[in-house]
Design a protein around this motif. Sequence first.
Motif: not given
Length: 483
Positions: A455-483
């Motif tokens: 649930k937290e992962g999907v919510a975070l991905a939705l937030k990054n999609l909305d604020t950064l778009g698909v490509q940058k949103g995914f890159e940010q999402f990937q970095d935040e999950l690894k952190a």
Amino acid sequence: MNNLNRQLTNTENKLPIKVVQFGEGNFLRAFVEYAFQKLNKEVDFNAGIAVVQPISKGLVSKLNDQDGLYTLFTKGIKEGKEIEEKELITNIVKGINPYQDFNAYLKLAEEEELQFIISNTTEAGIAYVESDTPDMAPPTSFPAKLTVLLHHRFNHFNGDTEKGLTIIPCELINYNSDTLKKIVLDYIDLWSLSEAFKSWVINACSFHNTLVDRIVPGYPKDQIEEYNSQLAYKDNLIVSAETFFLWVIEGGEDLKSKLPFGKTDLDVKIVDDMQPFRTRKVRILNGAHTAMVPFSLLYGNETVKESVDEAFTGPFIQSAVFKEIIPTLDMEKEELEAFANAVFDRFRNPFVKHMLSSIALNSMSKFKVRVLPSLLEYVDRKEKLPVHLVFAFACLLQFYKGEFENRSMPVNDDQAIMDNLKSIWETSTFEEVAQRVLENTNYWDQDLTKVKGLKEGVALALKNLDTLGVQKGFEQFQDELKA
């Protein structure tokens, strides 16, 4: 230009009928006829096919007008190379419309060398129609027609166990032959046919579950002049198909000896259990398709080929398959990766324009069957979230909002699902969207909020999609999950 016929092409029509095929549509003509022609050419199998039109309207008259002949064009990518081939298919001996000549249909049961029944009557074809009776000419359903044919053969050959048939349905339902056999036996009971006949069906005949896989666009009406220019005759039944071919049939050594595909280079696998192959196809081929569609449409792609060729979306889809789906399957890794590479060759086929919008239908239910099992299995085995599949899940939910970056999305699903998702988006934060959708057991048959971190992962991905778009949103999402 002359119409296609055997005299024009100097092709004989003397093959004995070894196959009765229910269905005369594009798929069977590009798949089964092609396979048996290969057997005839390469191992002197000497099998002719009688085609039965399964419903009152069909192509049998057109087929007979051309003496059973037609041209198959195959096009595709194999190991990175474009392949185009054409072949005149010559192994159909006759076409029969049982609605016009039922006696000719029954006479097929009397063929001495008949060995195989093959069918593709669509997923709805293997159905039990209680109103069917044995004296109808013909009965409505395919299983009832088959029961009548088998009964006539049993009577004609006085119950000779050597005259039993090998029945190989190709309809796209799981356990297709098990289902067909059960319905045939139900008709035997309903019609009070003899126990001796029932025993003959059970013991002298064999039923084999299958998986078939080949994209067959069919008659190329939009490019018909280009196709006709390659022929020296007029062919009204041209059929086009991709190069890829896979036929998985459940059976043992007996079936391998009856169908010696092992002596050809055709990818026909006769195996004890076809379920691992079905799971492989659903998770890799269908799973990649389903995960790709919302993600790639949000990004701005329009076709499957564009999606796998694009510099960002292509590697994303590859990683989802090779790093997150394949590790959840129990077949040999090399075999899984070879299949996946063939799938990506198919996705890159320049001869098939596969629009993402055309495969967006019912994306929620498709995701549940094709992608979610890989996601959950990955979490179970790796004890962490699969980054690409979770982001694809978020893209699915974003897609159902109906618009993204001022672009309308081609959402196409049950109205109740679309209305529910739309209302959730209108009244909820990203965290609430994830909560409300994932906890809905009507969608997933389980409460996905209980999956650790999902649930937290999907919510975070939705937030990054909305604020950064698909490509940058995914890159940010990937970095935040690894952190």
